[in-house]
Design a protein around this motif. Structure first.
Motif, PDB file in Angstrom:
ATOM      1  N   MET A   1       0.843  -1.191   0.000  1.00  0.00           N
ATOM      2  CA  MET A   1       0.000   0.000   0.000  1.00  0.00           C
ATOM      3  C   MET A   1       0.881   1.244   0.000  1.00  0.00           C
ATOM      4  O   MET A   1       2.056   1.194   0.368  1.00  0.00           O
ATOM      5  CB  MET A   1      -0.921   0.032   1.230  1.00  0.00           C
ATOM      6  N   LYS A  19       0.455  -4.034   3.509  1.00  0.00           N
ATOM      7  CA  LYS A  19      -0.893  -3.801   4.024  1.00  0.00           C
ATOM      8  C   LYS A  19      -0.997  -4.448   5.402  1.00  0.00           C
ATOM      9  O   LYS A  19      -0.679  -5.627   5.569  1.00  0.00           O
ATOM     10  CB  LYS A  19      -1.941  -4.393   3.076  1.00  0.00           C
ATOM     11  N   ARG A  30     -10.109   0.503   4.985  1.00  0.00           N
ATOM     12  CA  ARG A  30      -9.651   1.093   3.720  1.00  0.00           C
ATOM     13  C   ARG A  30      -9.999   2.570   3.745  1.00  0.00           C
ATOM     14  O   ARG A  30     -11.145   2.942   3.943  1.00  0.00           O
ATOM     15  CB  ARG A  30     -10.323   0.409   2.528  1.00  0.00           C
ATOM     16  N   ASP A 125      -3.279   3.978   2.299  1.00  0.00           N
ATOM     17  CA  ASP A 125      -4.413   3.276   1.680  1.00  0.00           C
ATOM     18  C   ASP A 125      -5.219   2.478   2.689  1.00  0.00           C
ATOM     19  O   ASP A 125      -6.442   2.309   2.533  1.00  0.00           O
ATOM     20  CB  ASP A 125      -3.906   2.344   0.580  1.00  0.00           C
ATOM     21  N   TYR A 126      -4.542   1.963   3.734  1.00  0.00           N
ATOM     22  CA  TYR A 126      -5.212   1.154   4.753  1.00  0.00           C
ATOM     23  C   TYR A 126      -4.633   1.501   6.122  1.00  0.00           C
ATOM     24  O   TYR A 126      -3.495   1.965   6.244  1.00  0.00           O
ATOM     25  CB  TYR A 126      -4.996  -0.346   4.515  1.00  0.00           C
TER      26      TYR A 126
END
Length: 344
Positions: A1, A19, A30, A125-126
């Protein structure tokens, strides 16, 4: 990510990170929106962070303490959440057992950790977070609005509820950055007459657009004198300082009438005041306001929906995560009001 880190000295890096995987009692979220806050600038500059412990000094923690997104995976032992839930992520992580945690004031816990300072935040992103920190968003509410309720709008709501701001009040707000802009929206929804004070005409123009009744540029006029003139010589009923500037904090204390009240939100390391003249002999009530208790989020969200408050009106810039360097630079230069990272 993809994730942002702030090594210090105004350096911004967008890096690849694995991630994360949720552990016991945790969920994977997310990201859909993550707002930049003025307190993030302490990481951007480097040195002593505004909050947080040793981890916050390393320059390797992912910032972002105003995030919202979708639950995509739950760890063992999680109840009440499932993939697909839309959530905002409360920024304070407490021990869960002390008096302060049990009363909802997780940031007062002696063991508390701050999302985006002590543990990885939402500028990625996460993110993984304890399930108890995930606050479900009402169906009509956007991710961006939900993110701003966590600190920005939430802190102002907390302040104005503490002050008891109502339609009977004239409220002066000092410092019209994103926190002050949120204050204008909350105060108008509560029915108050709002007078906005700042040193930048661009921010005062935004305050007018958001509903401020009067604006004062304190570099061109004596704000305390004007506020007294506008209140028949008495002073305003209540004042909020959102700037942390010592001159503004003193002006807030000076401009409030006898038996009035002041909330201090903006942080600073030192301010010189005259307690006898500014507080004691005026019977003034002064409150320090920090992060709202976790249980207040639902109340704040309902208030915003019920009063149809256009929170997104003071989001002036949106960026994708690859534009992080530009986003932090423009925010630092005060070109933006509220700036938010967004994901499709």
């Amino acid at each position: 990510m993809r994730a942002v880190i702030l090594p210090g000295k105004k350096e911004v890096q967008v890096v690849d990170r694995p991630k994360p995987v949720p552990g016991d009692g945790q969920v994977l979220v997310r990201m859909r929106a993550s707002a930049i806050c003025r307190s993030d600038m302490s990481l951007y500059y480097g040195g002593k962070p505004l909050v947080g412990g040793e981890a916050a000094k390393t320059g390797t923690i992912i910032p972002g303490h105003e995030p919202a997104g979708d639950v995509v995976e739950i760890g063992p032992g999680v109840r009440g959440l499932q993939p697909g839930d839309r959530v905002a992520v409360y920024l304070a992580i407490g021990c869960g057992h002390c008096t302060y945690c049990l009363s909802g004031y997780l940031s007062l816990c002696s063991q508390w950790k701050c999302v985006g300072f002590d543990v990885d935040g939402g500028d990625a992103d996460y993110m993984v977070v304890p399930a108890q920190n995930c606050l479900k968003l009402p169906d009509p509410m956007s991710y961006e609005t939900g993110a701003l309720l966590l600190d920005n709008m939430g802190t102002q709501y907390h302040a104005q509820k503490t002050l008891g701001v109502s339609g009977n009040d004239t409220l002066a707000i000092f410092g019209l950055g994103p926190m002050g802009s949120a204050g204008v929206l909350i105060a108008k929804a509560r029915g108050a007459r709002v007078i906005a004070v700042d040193v930048l005409d661009s921010r005062l123009e935004m305050a007018k657009e958001l509903g401020a009744d009067v604006v004062i540029n304190s570099t061109k006029e004596d704000a305390v004198e004007v506020l007294r003139e506008l209140t028949h010589g008495e002073g305003v009923d209540k004042a909020i300082d959102s700037s942390g500037n010592p001159a503004a904090q003193n002006a807030a204390l000076d401009s409030v009438r006898k038996m009035g009240s002041v909330a201090l939100i903006g942080e600073t390391s030192a301010t010189t005041i005259n307690p006898s003249e500014q507080m004691i002999r005026k019977l003034l009530k002064v409150y320090g306001i920090w992060i709202h208790p976790i249980w207040m989020f639902e109340e704040i969200a309902n208030f915003v929906i019920d009063h149809n408050i256009p929170v997104d009106r003071y989001i002036t810039h949106r960026f994708n995560i690859e534009q992080a360097a530009e986003a932090f630079r423009l925010f630092d230069e005060r070109v933006t009001d509220k700036a938010v990272f967004v994901w499709d």
